[in-house]
Enzyme design. Structure first.
Site, PDB file in Angstrom:
ATOM      1  N   LYS A  60       5.866   2.045  13.141  1.00 25.01           N
ATOM      2  CA  LYS A  60       5.652   2.403  14.338  1.00 25.01           C
ATOM      3  C   LYS A  60       5.882   1.074  15.307  1.00 25.01           C
ATOM      4  CE  LYS A  60       1.313   1.094  12.592  1.00 25.01           C
ATOM      5  NZ  LYS A  60       0.734   1.728  11.276  1.00 25.01           N
ATOM      6  N   THR A  62       0.710  -1.186   0.083  1.00 28.19           N
ATOM      7  CA  THR A  62      -0.082   0.001  -0.129  1.00 28.19           C
ATOM      8  C   THR A  62       0.931   1.264   0.059  1.00 28.19           C
ATOM      9  OG1 THR A  62      -1.568  -1.270   1.211  1.00 28.19           O
ATOM     10  CG2 THR A  62      -1.949   1.249   1.275  1.00 28.19           C
ATOM     11  N   LYS A 104       2.016   4.186  18.711  1.00 29.91           N
ATOM     12  CA  LYS A 104       2.220   5.821  18.431  1.00 29.91           C
ATOM     13  C   LYS A 104       2.384   6.704  19.508  1.00 29.91           C
ATOM     14  CE  LYS A 104      -0.205   4.763  14.039  1.00 29.91           C
ATOM     15  NZ  LYS A 104      -1.625   4.607  13.564  1.00 29.91           N
ATOM     16  N   GLY A 147      -3.476   5.261   4.792  1.00 25.38           N
ATOM     17  CA  GLY A 147      -3.576   4.984   3.145  1.00 25.38           C
ATOM     18  C   GLY A 147      -2.371   5.399   2.606  1.00 25.38           C
ATOM     19  N   ILE A 194      -0.053  13.656   8.754  1.00 25.57           N
ATOM     20  CA  ILE A 194      -0.144  14.434   9.701  1.00 25.57           C
ATOM     21  C   ILE A 194       1.463  14.885  10.408  1.00 25.57           C
ATOM     22  CG2 ILE A 194      -1.264  15.841  11.534  1.00 25.57           C
ATOM     23  CD1 ILE A 194      -3.410  13.646  11.352  1.00 25.57           C
ATOM     24  N   VAL A 250       3.756   7.870  13.016  1.00 23.65           N
ATOM     25  CA  VAL A 250       2.553   8.333  13.748  1.00 23.65           C
ATOM     26  C   VAL A 250       1.745   9.304  12.943  1.00 23.65           C
ATOM     27  CG1 VAL A 250       1.816   9.707  15.874  1.00 23.65           C
ATOM     28  CG2 VAL A 250       4.199   8.194  15.990  1.00 23.65           C
ATOM     29  N   GLU A 290      -6.380  -3.556   9.981  1.00 18.88           N
ATOM     30  CA  GLU A 290      -4.845  -4.577   9.814  1.00 18.88           C
ATOM     31  C   GLU A 290      -5.315  -5.941   9.627  1.00 18.88           C
ATOM     32  OE1 GLU A 290      -1.629  -3.198  10.877  1.00 18.88           O
ATOM     33  OE2 GLU A 290      -2.103  -1.011  11.126  1.00 18.88           O
TER      34      GLU A 290
HETATM   35  P1  NDP Z   1       1.548  -4.079   2.793  1.00 14.82           P
HETATM   36  O1  NDP Z   1       1.240  -5.353   3.494  1.00 14.82           O
HETATM   37  O2  NDP Z   1       0.495  -3.409   2.020  1.00 14.82           O
HETATM   38  O3  NDP Z   1       3.037  -4.230   2.112  1.00 14.82           O
HETATM   39  C1  NDP Z   1       4.182  -4.847   2.545  1.00 14.82           C
HETATM   40  C2  NDP Z   1       4.969  -4.866   1.564  1.00 14.82           C
HETATM   41  O4  NDP Z   1       6.428  -5.537   2.199  1.00 14.82           O
HETATM   42  C3  NDP Z   1       4.633  -6.040   0.358  1.00 14.82           C
HETATM   43  O5  NDP Z   1       5.022  -5.544  -0.615  1.00 14.82           O
HETATM   44  C4  NDP Z   1       5.416  -7.321   0.615  1.00 14.82           C
HETATM   45  O6  NDP Z   1       5.788  -7.995  -0.364  1.00 14.82           O
HETATM   46  C5  NDP Z   1       6.875  -6.800   1.284  1.00 14.82           C
HETATM   47  N1  NDP Z   1       7.382  -7.790   2.452  1.00 14.82           N
HETATM   48  C6  NDP Z   1       6.934  -8.410   3.050  1.00 14.82           C
HETATM   49  N2  NDP Z   1       7.635  -9.556   3.598  1.00 14.82           N
HETATM   50  C7  NDP Z   1       8.857  -9.230   2.921  1.00 14.82           C
HETATM   51  C8  NDP Z   1      10.193  -9.525   2.938  1.00 14.82           C
HETATM   52  N3  NDP Z   1      10.364 -10.777   3.926  1.00 14.82           N
HETATM   53  N4  NDP Z   1      10.989  -9.165   2.203  1.00 14.82           N
HETATM   54  C9  NDP Z   1      11.054  -8.256   1.360  1.00 14.82           C
HETATM   55  N5  NDP Z   1       9.475  -7.776   1.236  1.00 14.82           N
HETATM   56  C10 NDP Z   1       8.453  -8.186   1.980  1.00 14.82           C
HETATM   57  O7  NDP Z   1       2.067  -2.867   4.107  1.00 14.82           O
HETATM   58  P2  NDP Z   1       1.734  -1.318   3.979  1.00 14.82           P
HETATM   59  O8  NDP Z   1       2.525  -0.773   2.729  1.00 14.82           O
HETATM   60  O9  NDP Z   1       0.300  -1.206   4.385  1.00 14.82           O
HETATM   61  O10 NDP Z   1       2.590  -1.149   5.464  1.00 14.82           O
HETATM   62  C11 NDP Z   1       3.828  -0.669   5.137  1.00 14.82           C
HETATM   63  C12 NDP Z   1       4.560  -0.087   6.611  1.00 14.82           C
HETATM   64  O11 NDP Z   1       3.828   1.151   6.723  1.00 14.82           O
HETATM   65  C13 NDP Z   1       4.103  -0.784   8.061  1.00 14.82           C
HETATM   66  O12 NDP Z   1       5.268  -0.691   8.787  1.00 14.82           O
HETATM   67  C14 NDP Z   1       3.001   0.020   8.451  1.00 14.82           C
HETATM   68  O13 NDP Z   1       2.651  -0.171   9.858  1.00 14.82           O
HETATM   69  C15 NDP Z   1       3.184   1.296   8.054  1.00 14.82           C
HETATM   70  N6  NDP Z   1       2.195   2.182   7.919  1.00 14.82           N
HETATM   71  C16 NDP Z   1       1.131   1.974   7.080  1.00 14.82           C
HETATM   72  C17 NDP Z   1      -0.085   2.993   6.729  1.00 14.82           C
HETATM   73  C18 NDP Z   1      -0.878   2.435   5.949  1.00 14.82           C
HETATM   74  O14 NDP Z   1      -2.042   2.958   5.739  1.00 14.82           O
HETATM   75  N7  NDP Z   1      -0.970   1.279   5.083  1.00 14.82           N
HETATM   76  C19 NDP Z   1       0.047   4.208   7.386  1.00 14.82           C
HETATM   77  C20 NDP Z   1       1.018   4.431   8.177  1.00 14.82           C
HETATM   78  C21 NDP Z   1       1.988   3.257   8.385  1.00 14.82           C
HETATM   79  P3  NDP Z   1       4.761  -8.815  -1.362  1.00 14.82           P
HETATM   80  O15 NDP Z   1       4.103  -7.707  -2.384  1.00 14.82           O
HETATM   81  O16 NDP Z   1       5.495  -9.435  -2.189  1.00 14.82           O
HETATM   82  O17 NDP Z   1       3.628  -9.326  -0.598  1.00 14.82           O
HETATM   83  N1  HSE Z   2      -4.186   0.826  11.168  1.00 13.66           N
HETATM   84  C1  HSE Z   2      -3.800   1.972  10.958  1.00 13.66           C
HETATM   85  C2  HSE Z   2      -4.829   2.755  11.570  1.00 13.66           C
HETATM   86  C3  HSE Z   2      -2.983   2.311  10.135  1.00 13.66           C
HETATM   87  O1  HSE Z   2      -6.052   2.417  11.350  1.00 13.66           O
HETATM   88  O2  HSE Z   2      -4.769   4.277  11.967  1.00 13.66           O
HETATM   89  C4  HSE Z   2      -2.157   3.542  10.100  1.00 13.66           C
HETATM   90  O3  HSE Z   2      -1.292   3.702  11.054  1.00 13.66           O
END
Ligand code: NDP
Ligand code: HSE
Length: 447
Positions: free
Chosen positions: A122, A31, A222, A324, A153, A149, A207
């Site tokens: 986080k 994402t 956070k 997002g 923002i 966090v 999540e």
């Molecule tokens: P996703 O689950 O959408 O994406 C995770 C990615 O990591 C995927 O591309 C996955 O690969 C890859 N991955 C998983 N395991 C491995 C590995 N062993 N080696 C290499 N790549 C790997 O996560 P998000 O993008 O939602 O979240 C990413 C981070 O951002 C998290 O720490 C989350 O807490 C943080 N975050 C997310 C927010 C959100 O709104 N989504 C908001 C704020 C923070 P593959 O595509 O092959 O499965």
């Molecule tokens: N699961 C978290 C939320 C994603 O709902 O705020 C962003 O950290």
């Protein structure tokens, strides 16, 4: 004063020179990772101007190379994150995988190899900030985590820079979008918890492990990060008292509404004074009754907001998208620009300053207020019995309301501020009293 913890860790990094390219490794293309890449490509020319040199993407690590992916040159993809991190032409590593143990190893490997790190993780930062900060200091590189966090923002930059000269006293934040969506849906549509949770899941907010959201763990991570920066003390996930929203019922929401209040999952980080007159930190996450006139009460849907009370600045409120792909990528790219600028021009951002090294307050000594809703026997003397229990346990009552429901008589108490341990013990004694048929809910009130 001169301890390891209070060093500002100035560091010398001569920089590659203005106009030199900086190599980026992106770990994770989900994402957030996919949006980071899209925006870096879209704005590459202007970002090069802002950062002092072009940002070149050297590779994108994923776990499953066979997945079809749009928006990324297949040549950039790898499932070998370590080799990517260790490439000589990689200067900055962006960790967007999630989880704790594996990203911790990757981030430490990157820092030890002299790469600056940007992460949105986080859970990782709240669990291992000391170790990560020490590794960044040792290698004289940057460790940035603004997106961790409240995503878009800029609350961490606000604490690190804008309020660096002020004394923050309290932060009250809605820092988890999923739980705010659920509570808001229950409030605005009368939905049950189960219905609102199902809608949040359908919209993709929840999540993979829903307890991270609904049991408050995400918000607690956070809160740990916010409290560390606000009070110049290392606060870890385990230091944060945490209670989620899974026990909140439609009746609780209805009763709150009738009393002119909204229930919000608040992360509260506070500087408090203990009985010996020393400052301590309280960091806690729990459902909280907030008056509808408070700005946090009107934060709807999956939005986040952070309300800061500070000695000189007074009250400040920060509001926006806390989750997002694109909003989170906005914060990640801000950090990438900062880290790139330092790689190009030299120097590094100051590390976390933990000079104050304050104690974490025992939660039992924290002073809060309770709203207690109980089913009682409909007979003379019940009120006197409950009032006596309160008096005997140092609890002063602010309001007492008795209501007749088809299901029986309800007594609703609102206490004055008291020690958490006294309040919790009082509820246990009330629950065991023969006059009480059941304690329906106990919710804390915002100060
Ligand atoms: P996703 O689950 O959408 O994406 C995770 C990615 O990591 C995927 O591309 C996955 O690969 C890859 N991955 C998983 N395991 C491995 C590995 N062993 N080696 C290499 N790549 C790997 O996560 P998000 O993008 O939602 O979240 C990413 C981070 O951002 C998290 O720490 C989350 O807490 C943080 N975050 C997310 C927010 C959100 O709104 N989504 C908001 C704020 C923070 P593959 O595509 O092959 O499965
Ligand atoms: N699961 C978290 C939320 C994603 O709902 O705020 C962003 O950290």
């Amino acid at each position: 004063m001169s301890t390891e913890a209070n060093k500002l860790q100035p560091a010398f990094n001569p920089g590659k020179g203005e106009g030199q390219a900086v190599g980026l490794a992106i770990l994770g293309y989900g994402t957030v990772g996919s949006e980071v890449l899209r925006l870096l490509n879209k704005h590459s020319d202007s970002l090069a101007q802002r950062a002092g040199g072009p940002i070149q993407i050297k590779g994108v690590a994923v776990s499953d190379l066979s997945k079809p992916r749009a928006g990324v040159d297949p040549e950039l993809l790898t499932d070998d994150a370590y080799s990517l991190i260790n490439r000589e032409d990689v200067d900055i590593v962006v960790e967007l995988i999630g989880g704790i143990d594996y990203p911790r190893e990757l981030v430490l490997a990157a820092l030890k190899a002299g790469k600056s790190v940007v992460t949105a993780n986080k859970a990782l930062v709240a669990a291992h900030a000391d170790e990560l900060a020490a590794a960044a200091d040792a290698a004289k590189v940057d460790l940035y985590f603004e997106a961790a966090v409240a995503a878009a923002i800029p609350v961490l930059g606000m604490l690190r820079r804008s309020l660096a000269g002020d004394q923050v006293q309290r932060i009250s934040g809605i820092v988890n979008g999923t739980t705010n969506f659920i509570l808001d849906a229950m409030d605005s549509t009368g939905a049950t918890y189960e219905e609102a949770f199902a809608e949040a899941s359908r919209l993709g907010y929840v999540e993979a492990d829903p307890s991270a959201d609904v049991e408050g763990y995400d918000a607690a991570s956070k809160a740990a990060i916010l409290a560390s920066l606000a009070f110049h003390t290392r606060v870890k996930f385990d230091d944060v008292y945490c209670e989620g929203i899974s026990k909140i019922t439609a009746d609780d929401i209805k009763a709150a509404k009738a009393a002119g209040q909204a229930i919000k999952l608040l992360a509260t980080c506070e500087l408090i004074t203990n009985d010996s007159g020393e400052s301590e930190i309280s960091a806690r996450v729990h459902p909280t009754l907030v008056n509808r006139s408070h700005p946090l009460a009107s934060v709807s849907k999956s939005y986040n907001a952070v309300f800061v009370e500070s000695e000189a600045a007074g009250e400040l409120m920060f509001y926006g998208n806390g989750a997002g792909g694109a909003p989170t990528a906005s914060a990640v790219i801000g950090d990438i620009v900062g880290a790139t600028r330092n790689k190009v021009l030299g120097g590094r951002a100051p590390g976390d300053n933990t000079y104050a090294n304050l104690a974490i307050a025992d939660f039992g000594n924290v002073r809060t207020r309770y709203h207690i809703d109980m089913k009682v026997e409909d007979r003379t003397g019940v009120l006197a019995e409950i009032a006596t229990i309160c008096v005997e346990n140092n609890i002063s009552l602010r309001t007492v309301r008795q209501e007749q429901y088809p299901t029986g008589t309800r007594l609703i108490l609102v206490t004055h501020t008291a020690r958490e341990a006294d309040l919790a013990r009082t509820v246990d004694i009330i629950a065991a009293s023969s006059a009480v048929l059941g304690v329906e809910s106990v919710i804390r009130l915002a100060e």
